[in-house]
Design a protein around this motif. Structure first.
Motif, PDB file in Angstrom:
ATOM      1  N   ALA A   1      -8.047 -37.033  14.653  1.00  0.00           N
ATOM      2  CA  ALA A   1      -7.584 -37.292  16.015  1.00  0.00           C
ATOM      3  C   ALA A   1      -6.835 -36.095  16.585  1.00  0.00           C
ATOM      4  O   ALA A   1      -6.883 -35.839  17.791  1.00  0.00           O
ATOM      5  N   LEU A   2      -6.161 -35.352  15.727  1.00  0.00           N
ATOM      6  CA  LEU A   2      -5.432 -34.166  16.187  1.00  0.00           C
ATOM      7  C   LEU A   2      -6.378 -33.044  16.615  1.00  0.00           C
ATOM      8  O   LEU A   2      -5.961 -32.107  17.307  1.00  0.00           O
ATOM      9  N   LEU A   3      -7.649 -33.137  16.233  1.00  0.00           N
ATOM     10  CA  LEU A   3      -8.628 -32.092  16.539  1.00  0.00           C
ATOM     11  C   LEU A   3      -9.447 -32.378  17.795  1.00  0.00           C
ATOM     12  O   LEU A   3     -10.236 -31.529  18.217  1.00  0.00           O
ATOM     13  N   LEU A   4      -9.266 -33.536  18.392  1.00  0.00           N
ATOM     14  CA  LEU A   4     -10.204 -34.010  19.413  1.00  0.00           C
ATOM     15  C   LEU A   4     -10.395 -33.068  20.595  1.00  0.00           C
ATOM     16  O   LEU A   4     -11.494 -32.949  21.114  1.00  0.00           O
ATOM     17  N   ASP A   5      -9.345 -32.404  21.040  1.00  0.00           N
ATOM     18  CA  ASP A   5      -9.470 -31.555  22.233  1.00  0.00           C
ATOM     19  C   ASP A   5      -9.813 -30.107  21.919  1.00  0.00           C
ATOM     20  O   ASP A   5      -9.974 -29.299  22.830  1.00  0.00           O
ATOM     21  N   MET A   6      -9.921 -29.774  20.649  1.00  0.00           N
ATOM     22  CA  MET A   6     -10.200 -28.392  20.284  1.00  0.00           C
ATOM     23  C   MET A   6     -11.667 -28.046  20.492  1.00  0.00           C
ATOM     24  O   MET A   6     -12.549 -28.896  20.386  1.00  0.00           O
ATOM     25  N   SER A   7     -11.917 -26.784  20.772  1.00  0.00           N
ATOM     26  CA  SER A   7     -13.297 -26.313  20.885  1.00  0.00           C
ATOM     27  C   SER A   7     -13.920 -26.226  19.491  1.00  0.00           C
ATOM     28  O   SER A   7     -13.218 -26.265  18.474  1.00  0.00           O
TER      29      SER A   7
END
Length: 286
Positions: free
Chosen positions: A154-160
């Motif tokens: 969930a902490l990675l969701l907005d990363m490219s």
């Protein structure tokens, strides 16, 4: 095990060398699975044992570390724990999240977690024991892998894609269970699908027989600042109920985000696709 050194360009004269060394001692003791002696610490720090001993004496006097009577070696003390606990109590994030996590644990018999991104891992800020049969084996301050846990994903969701690739390849992707994904492209593909539903899954990927659901927490700018997750045994639920539980965790994360000032357009719910069941099925096959 090497202590992490400061890499900034500030003039060393503007900082306290003794304090810097004392903090390095604390970091080394916190990272070690065993107690450490004066010789161990002196060798790692590259300084004289007499200097290390003075640092240790001061830290013992202030209860930041403790000395084991038999071995005469040192471990983290109660004051360090109090300082760390103060971090979770001081911010509005923990104040807002804890009551919501307690409600979620009670309503769904979940063990619940709050965590943030630190380096290439997730750092737990809070853990709530649910009424189910799972015993929590982690504590605030513990770190956990991103690729095996719903909270980490969930902490990675907005990363490219590139950001995720760089972050995950910075550390070795260990296989915790037969279901653990250790392929970065496969993880990126799963995270891209999870973005559409507002929650992430870990289906026995971190602990055999344990399912978990994660969702991001956003601040008023829409940036992901933390994540929550809930876990329960696979045997406690039917697979067809997974989407409903994932949606419930996502809704709680959205409620927390709104209290932090996030607008509805910044929340995952605004773009969530209706076919959540297909997402669960795909995650299970991946």
């Amino acid at each position: 095990m090497k202590s992490e050194r400061s890499t900034d360009n500030r003039d060393i004269k503007s900082r306290s060398q003794s304090l810097d060394r004392g903090l390095q001692v604390l970091e080394m003791l916190a990272a070690s699975d065993t107690e450490l002696g004066v010789r161990d610490l002196a060798r790692e720090l590259g300084i004289a044992k007499s200097i290390v001993q003075r640092l240790l004496n001061t830290l013992v006097d202030r209860a930041f570390i403790e000395q084991e009577p038999q071995s005469r070696k040192y471990r983290i003390g109660s004051k360090s724990f109090e300082i760390g606990a103060g971090f979770t109590r001081s911010g509005s994030l923990a104040e807002i999240c804890l009551p919501e996590l307690e409600k979620m644990a009670k309503a769904h018999q979940l063990n619940c977690y709050l965590g943030i991104l630190r380096d290439s891992e997730a750092l737990y800020l809070a853990t709530i024991q649910g009424s189910g049969p799972i015993a929590i084996q982690v504590s605030p301050g513990d770190r956990i892998a991103l690729h095996t846990t719903a909270l980490g994903k969930a902490l990675l969701l907005d990363m490219s894609d590139a950001e995720i690739r760089n972050l995950l390849t910075a550390s070795r992707l260990t296989r915790r269970t037969a279901s653990t994904k250790v392929s970065v492209p496969a993880l990126i593909a799963e995270i891209r699908k999870a973005e559409k539903h507002g929650y992430t899954l870990s289906l026995g990927e971190n602990i055999i027989g344990i399912y978990s659901f994660g969702a991001p927490i956003r601040d008023k700018t829409g940036r992901i600042v933390a994540a929550i997750s809930g876990a329960l045994p696979q045997a406690m639920m039917q697979r067809k109920a997974l989407p409903q539980l994932g949606e419930a965790v996502a809704a709680i994360a959205e409620r927390i985000s709104q209290r932090l000032g996030a607008s509805s357009r910044n929340l995952a719910a605004s773009s969530r696709a209706p076919a959540a069941a297909k997402f669960v099925q795909a995650a299970g096959r991946a």
